[in-house]
Structure formats: structure tokens, C-alpha cells
Design an enzyme around this catalytic site. Structure first.
Site, mmCIF file in Angstrom:
data_model
loop_
_atom_site.group_PDB
_atom_site.id
_atom_site.type_symbol
_atom_site.label_atom_id
_atom_site.label_comp_id
_atom_site.label_asym_id
_atom_site.label_seq_id
_atom_site.Cartn_x
_atom_site.Cartn_y
_atom_site.Cartn_z
ATOM 1 N N HIS A 60 -4.955 -3.466 -2.580
ATOM 2 C CA HIS A 60 -3.694 -3.600 -3.333
ATOM 3 C C HIS A 60 -3.143 -2.221 -3.720
ATOM 4 O O HIS A 60 -2.488 -2.073 -4.758
ATOM 5 C CB HIS A 60 -3.902 -4.489 -4.563
ATOM 6 C CG HIS A 60 -4.900 -3.959 -5.558
ATOM 7 N ND1 HIS A 60 -5.705 -4.765 -6.321
ATOM 8 C CD2 HIS A 60 -5.228 -2.689 -5.904
ATOM 9 C CE1 HIS A 60 -6.463 -4.015 -7.103
ATOM 10 N NE2 HIS A 60 -6.200 -2.751 -6.870
ATOM 11 N N HIS A 69 -4.601 -3.388 -14.252
ATOM 12 C CA HIS A 69 -5.001 -1.984 -14.438
ATOM 13 C C HIS A 69 -4.412 -1.467 -15.748
ATOM 14 O O HIS A 69 -3.569 -0.575 -15.758
ATOM 15 C CB HIS A 69 -4.520 -1.128 -13.272
ATOM 16 C CG HIS A 69 -4.995 -1.588 -11.925
ATOM 17 N ND1 HIS A 69 -4.500 -2.702 -11.285
ATOM 18 C CD2 HIS A 69 -5.921 -1.066 -11.085
ATOM 19 C CE1 HIS A 69 -5.095 -2.843 -10.122
ATOM 20 N NE2 HIS A 69 -5.966 -1.870 -9.973
ATOM 21 N N HIS A 111 -13.262 3.496 -3.131
ATOM 22 C CA HIS A 111 -12.428 4.560 -3.685
ATOM 23 C C HIS A 111 -12.936 5.024 -5.038
ATOM 24 O O HIS A 111 -13.504 4.248 -5.795
ATOM 25 C CB HIS A 111 -10.943 4.205 -3.752
ATOM 26 C CG HIS A 111 -10.513 3.007 -4.560
ATOM 27 N ND1 HIS A 111 -11.059 1.757 -4.448
ATOM 28 C CD2 HIS A 111 -9.532 2.877 -5.498
ATOM 29 C CE1 HIS A 111 -10.427 0.899 -5.249
ATOM 30 N NE2 HIS A 111 -9.504 1.569 -5.921
ATOM 31 N N GLU A 168 -14.002 -3.067 -7.317
ATOM 32 C CA GLU A 168 -12.912 -4.044 -7.150
ATOM 33 C C GLU A 168 -13.238 -5.061 -6.050
ATOM 34 O O GLU A 168 -12.715 -6.174 -6.051
ATOM 35 C CB GLU A 168 -11.592 -3.335 -6.815
ATOM 36 C CG GLU A 168 -11.009 -2.562 -7.982
ATOM 37 C CD GLU A 168 -9.598 -2.023 -7.723
ATOM 38 O OE1 GLU A 168 -8.956 -1.612 -8.696
ATOM 39 O OE2 GLU A 168 -9.135 -1.998 -6.570
HETATM 40 C C1 DHB Z 1 -5.376 3.593 -5.745
HETATM 41 C C2 DHB Z 1 -5.968 2.425 -5.302
HETATM 42 C C3 DHB Z 1 -6.093 1.325 -6.144
HETATM 43 O O1 DHB Z 1 -6.687 0.157 -5.768
HETATM 44 C C4 DHB Z 1 -5.604 1.382 -7.425
HETATM 45 O O2 DHB Z 1 -5.681 0.276 -8.195
HETATM 46 C C5 DHB Z 1 -5.015 2.562 -7.895
HETATM 47 C C6 DHB Z 1 -4.909 3.651 -7.047
HETATM 48 C C7 DHB Z 1 -5.212 4.775 -4.857
HETATM 49 O O3 DHB Z 1 -5.671 4.779 -3.727
HETATM 50 O O4 DHB Z 1 -4.574 5.745 -5.282
HETATM 51 FE FE FE Z 2 -6.999 -1.256 -8.062
#
Ligand code: DHB
Ligand code: FE
Length: 280
Positions: free
Chosen positions: A12, A59, A193, A240
Site C-alpha cells: 500500500h 498509520h 521495509h 505489516e
Molecule cells: C512506505 C511504505 C509503506 O508501506 C508505508 O506505510 C509508508 C512508507 C515507503 O516505502 O516509503
Molecule cells: Fe504501511
């Protein structure tokens, strides 16, 4: 009766909302990312779901440190896109399905999943970006949506096993709703990530792809991956991915893969996407 006809997994990444809204979907950077959703956009036009149970995480847009529901279900009539710092995205309001949502809430709570019931909240990129990826630009979203928010932002998030079991309970809830409805369940978030600290920028394509393989498998080994493995292998935000297990648990043991897409890079992470059908 209502039936869960498919499960969709998707990242997302907020930058994709920006790319979509600014018409950059086919440029050199975003082209390979969005191309992986072309199949799904056509498929969704044929499938025409009545309701999407959209598993996502907030978030710090609707919730913050004052209250942190582990599992929350949206039973409201409609939800507005949240202001995430640059004003709300100019996408349609999300229309709920209160009748089915209250039925699922009752069924889950009597099934011993103590859900938080939410009637009013704004929804952020965790929910609106997957809608844009699957449906593109539209005047109104072509389906109603039941938001199902999971805490994966503040420790402790729920275990993968609990998420899978919640998915199974959601399937029981949907199947006991008398109205004929085509229901999809989407699991969003991920892939690997880390947005902060010494390992910021971490991406682990090998692990992400093994996770996608495990989602396709007939056995349920993926539900037993411990938090520490997500943290070690996929960075602080990779947790996540446990939300995808709610979607997967709702589909039963055997699934058929209709579509799968993985591409690096995408913002600070990878793009991951899978479409699964219960194979009964
Ligand atoms: C990013 C990815 C995410 O899933 C998120 O919630 C916020 C930032 C990113 O890749 O920058
Ligand atoms: Fe996210």
C-alpha cells in the site's frame, strides 16, 4: 448466502497514491509497478465484488498513542480519505456496508475475537492506495468496503497465527450472512521495509518471494513465522505482512493463484501483489 470468492494481497506504498493522482503511472519508474496491476484491474471489472473486506493498517491518521486497537472493524456508512500531511487525497469517499459489518462484528465477538467497533474514522493510504491500484481513477469506488484495521505500528502487533485464525472466523461470519453477496477479502501492507534507524532502506526480495510462495502453499506453515523473523529479515515495518495472513486464513487450505507480481524498487520497499481464489 454471502461468499468470499477471492483474496487479494497488495502493498500500500503511499508514493503510489501520489504517482496515480499525478498521472505518472506509466513513466519509467512507476510503469513496471503499475503494469503488475493491469491484469487485476481487468479481472475486477469482471468480478464486480459487492463488498471488499479490506484488511489494512492505519498509520497514526485515525488512531494514535491514545488508543491502539489490535483489531478494529468499520461498521459505519462512509469513510473520508485522511489528511496525511498534504491534504486528503482527491479520491472518492469509501462507502461501507453496515449490515454485513455488524453481522461480522457480532459473529467474530461471539466466536471470541474481541473486535473494536468503529463507526467513524478517516482512512489513510493503507486503505485508499490499494483501492486506486485495483480500480484506478473513478467517480465512485465500484464496491462497498468494510475496513478492518490491524495494529502493526506499535508493539505488540498480533501474531501471524492469530491473524490466520481471524481470517478463518471472518469466513465463517461471511458464510452465515443470508444475503447473496460477492465478497472479496484483501490483505494489504508490506513487503520488507524499514523507514528508520541504522537499517533504513532494507529490502529482502528473497524473503518476500518465499513469503509469497508460502501464501500459495496448501499447508499453513506461514502462520507460524514469529515476529522476530519478520523484524530480522524484513525490517521494522515488514511486520505489516501479518495482515496478509488474515486474507489467506479466510480462503481455506487450498488456494489457486490467479496472478502474482513482485518488483523492486518501489519507494523504500518492494511492490508485492497476489490474487488467490479458494480452491474447494
Ligand atoms: C512506505 C511504505 C509503506 O508501506 C508505508 O506505510 C509508508 C512508507 C515507503 O516505502 O516509503
Ligand atoms: Fe504501511
Amino acid at each position: 448466502m454471502a461468499r468470499i470468492t477471492a483474496g487479494v494481497g497488495s502493498s500500500h506504498v503511499p508514493l503510489l497514491g501520489v504517482a496515480h493522482d499525478q498521472g505518472k503511472e506509466r513513466d519509467d519508474y512507476f510503469g513496471p509497478i503499475f503494469a503488475g496491476y493491469d491484469w487485476t484491474r481487468e479481472w475486477e471489472k469482471q468480478e464486480k465484488p459487492d463488498v471488499v473486506i479490506l484488511v489494512y493498517n492505519d498509520h497514526a491518521s485515525a488512531f494514535d498513542m491514545r488508543f491502539i486497537p489490535t483489531f478494529a472493524i468499520g461498521c459505519g456508512e462512509r469513510y473520508k480519505p485522511a489528511d496525511e500531511g498534504w491534504g486528503p487525497r482527491k479520491v472518492p469517499d469509501v462507502i461501507g456496508h453496515p449490515d454485513l459489518a455488524w453481522h461480522i462484528a457480532q459473529s467474530l465477538i461471539l466466536d471470541e475475537f474481541d473486535m473494536t467497533i468503529i463507526n467513524e474514522m478517516d482512512v489513510d493510504h493503507g486503505l485508499t492506495v490499494p483501492l486506486s491500484m485495483m480500480f484506478g481513477a473513478c467517480e465512485a469506488w465500484p464496491t462497498t468496503v468494510i475496513p478492518l484495521a490491524v495494529n502493526v505500528v506499535t508493539y505488540p502487533p498480533p501474531s501471524g497465527n492469530r491473524c490466520w485464525a481471524l481470517g478463518e472466523a471472518i469466513a465463517r461470519a461471511v458464510e452465515s450472512f443470508p444475503e447473496d453477496l460477492n465478497v472479496q477479502i484483501w490483505g494489504t501492507g508490506g513487503m520488507s521495509h524499514q523507514l528508520q534507524g541504522a537499517r533504513a532502506g532494507l529490502i529482502n526480495p528473497e524473503w518476500d518471494n518465499r513469503f509469497l510462495d508460502l501464501l500459495e502453499a496448501e499447508d499453513d506453515a506461514v502462520r507460524h513465522i514469529p515476529h522476530i523473523e519478520y523484524l530480522r529479515e524484513t525490517g521494522s515495518e515488514g511486520i505489516e505482512m501479518v495482515m496478509w495472513l488474515i486474507m489467506r486464513g479466510a480462503l481455506g487450505h487450498k488456494v489457486k493463484t490467479l496472478h502474482r507480481h513482485y518488483h523492486v524498487p518501489c519507494s523504500n520497499t518492494a511492490i508485492g501483489h497476489i490474487v488467490l481464489e479458494p480452491n474447494t
